[in-house]
Every structure is written in structure tokens, then in C-alpha cells.
Write a protein that holds these residues in place. Structure first.
Motif, PDB file in Angstrom:
ATOM      1  N   LYS A  78       9.877  -1.718   7.314  1.00  0.00           N
ATOM      2  CA  LYS A  78      10.600  -1.337   8.529  1.00  0.00           C
ATOM      3  C   LYS A  78      10.552   0.174   8.744  1.00  0.00           C
ATOM      4  N   GLN A  79      10.445   0.931   7.637  1.00  0.00           N
ATOM      5  CA  GLN A  79      10.451   2.396   7.727  1.00  0.00           C
ATOM      6  C   GLN A  79       9.782   2.971   6.488  1.00  0.00           C
ATOM      7  N   GLY A  80       9.086   4.084   6.650  1.00  0.00           N
ATOM      8  CA  GLY A  80       8.503   4.802   5.521  1.00  0.00           C
ATOM      9  C   GLY A  80       7.150   4.268   5.096  1.00  0.00           C
ATOM     10  N   THR A  81       6.707   4.729   3.933  1.00  0.00           N
ATOM     11  CA  THR A  81       5.407   4.357   3.380  1.00  0.00           C
ATOM     12  C   THR A  81       5.586   3.976   1.920  1.00  0.00           C
ATOM     13  N   LEU A  82       5.131   2.777   1.560  1.00  0.00           N
ATOM     14  CA  LEU A  82       5.211   2.266   0.196  1.00  0.00           C
ATOM     15  C   LEU A  82       3.821   2.257  -0.422  1.00  0.00           C
ATOM     16  N   THR A  83       3.681   2.907  -1.568  1.00  0.00           N
ATOM     17  CA  THR A  83       2.418   2.888  -2.306  1.00  0.00           C
ATOM     18  C   THR A  83       2.541   1.822  -3.382  1.00  0.00           C
ATOM     19  N   HIS A  84       1.617   0.871  -3.369  1.00  0.00           N
ATOM     20  CA  HIS A  84       1.666  -0.315  -4.231  1.00  0.00           C
ATOM     21  C   HIS A  84       0.543  -0.234  -5.262  1.00  0.00           C
ATOM     22  N   TYR A  85       0.891  -0.315  -6.546  1.00  0.00           N
ATOM     23  CA  TYR A  85      -0.077  -0.216  -7.636  1.00  0.00           C
ATOM     24  C   TYR A  85      -0.207  -1.565  -8.333  1.00  0.00           C
ATOM     25  N   SER A  86      -1.430  -1.927  -8.703  1.00  0.00           N
ATOM     26  CA  SER A  86      -1.664  -3.137  -9.487  1.00  0.00           C
ATOM     27  C   SER A  86      -1.600  -2.790 -10.974  1.00  0.00           C
ATOM     28  N   SER A  87      -1.724  -3.794 -11.819  1.00  0.00           N
ATOM     29  CA  SER A  87      -1.534  -3.601 -13.262  1.00  0.00           C
ATOM     30  C   SER A  87      -2.573  -2.696 -13.912  1.00  0.00           C
ATOM     31  N   ASP A  88      -3.655  -2.366 -13.227  1.00  0.00           N
ATOM     32  CA  ASP A  88      -4.629  -1.418 -13.790  1.00  0.00           C
ATOM     33  C   ASP A  88      -4.370   0.006 -13.276  1.00  0.00           C
TER      34      ASP A  88
END
Length: 147
Positions: A78-88
Motif C-alpha cells: 500500500k505504501q513504500g518499497t519492500l526489498t525481498h531476499y530469498s534464502s541465498d
């Protein structure tokens, strides 16, 4: 007592003592979230699953902590920026306001979400979770490093 029975008791005692020693000295490895607030908006149950709708806010510099889900998770930024990391430890996606998110279930889908920006990240998330299971299973950080 027979020799076989005494050997079995000694083996069980050794295993139990080793397990106790290991659990008493094993370090905590979970990586809990930081800067995260959640508010439940709705909950219902159907066919052995809980459906839970939450607003989740991750403050600047905050993190969900490394985790995985027992159920399916879908949501929207809904707002902002999310940086998503995988297990590596690689960035598998950067989600911005208006983007949808889908996370599969199971321990082979370990991940972390971080707010690297200066404004809060606000997510609206729907969990389709097996009854009795937590919304997330916290785990230790992988051996790789994220910047």
C-alpha cells in the motif's frame, strides 16, 4: 536383567543425555523481525484453514526477520518499497506501492523482507493458514550475507 536389555538402557540413557546437553547449549538461531507492527483486520475459518487479513507496517530500517510460512500468503504493498531476499541472500524482488506479493508455503521458501527506504512500508496481507499453525516460522539467517 539380560545383557541386551542393559545395553539398550545404556544406549537410551546416552541418547537422552546427549539430547539434553545439546538443547541446553544450542544457541538461539531465530532472527526475529524488527520495526514491524501488525494489526489484524479480519479472521475466519473454513475447511481446516484460517483466513487472516492483516495490515503490516515495517518502519525504515526494519525487517521481517528470516522466516517461512506454513500456508499461502498473498498481499499488496500500500505504501513504500519492500526489498525481498530469498534464502541465498539474493534480492528476488523489489515491491513498490501497488505491487502484489505471493509467497508459497514450506521450509524450502525461506525469505526476509526489509525496508531499505526512508518511509514506512505498509502491506495488506492475507494468510491462508492451516488451523493451529503460526503465521510465520522464524528461522536463523542463512550462512550467506545480505548487504
Amino acid at each position: 536383567m539380560t545383557t541386551l536389555r542393559l545395553q539398550a538402557q545404556a544406549t537410551v540413557t546416552t541418547i537422552a543425555a546427549s539430547a539434553l546437553l545439546f538443547t541446553a547449549t544450542a544457541p538461539a538461531t531465530a532472527t526475529p523481525g524488527s520495526g514491524v507492527e501488525a494489526r489484524e483486520l479480519y479472521r475466519s475459518s473454513v475447511d481446516g484453514r484460517h483466513f487472516i487479513l492483516r495490515d503490516i507496517t515495517i518502519g525504515p530500517g526494519g525487517s521481517t526477520g528470516w522466516h517461512w510460512h506454513d500456508g499461502t500468503v498473498i498481499g499488496a504493498v500500500k505504501q513504500g518499497t519492500l526489498t525481498h531476499y530469498s534464502s541465498d541472500c539474493t534480492v528476488d524482488f523489489v515491491y513498490s506501492a501497488g505491487d502484489s506479493i505471493a509467497e508459497p508455503s514450506g521450509p524450502d521458501h525461506v525469505h526476509v523482507g526489509r525496508n531499505l527506504g526512508t518511509e514506512p512500508v505498509v502491506l495488506e496481507v492475507l494468510y491462508a493458514n492451516p488451523v493451529g499453525m503460526p503465521l510465520a516460522e522464524d528461522v536463523g539467517a542463512p550462512s550467506c550475507q545480505i548487504p
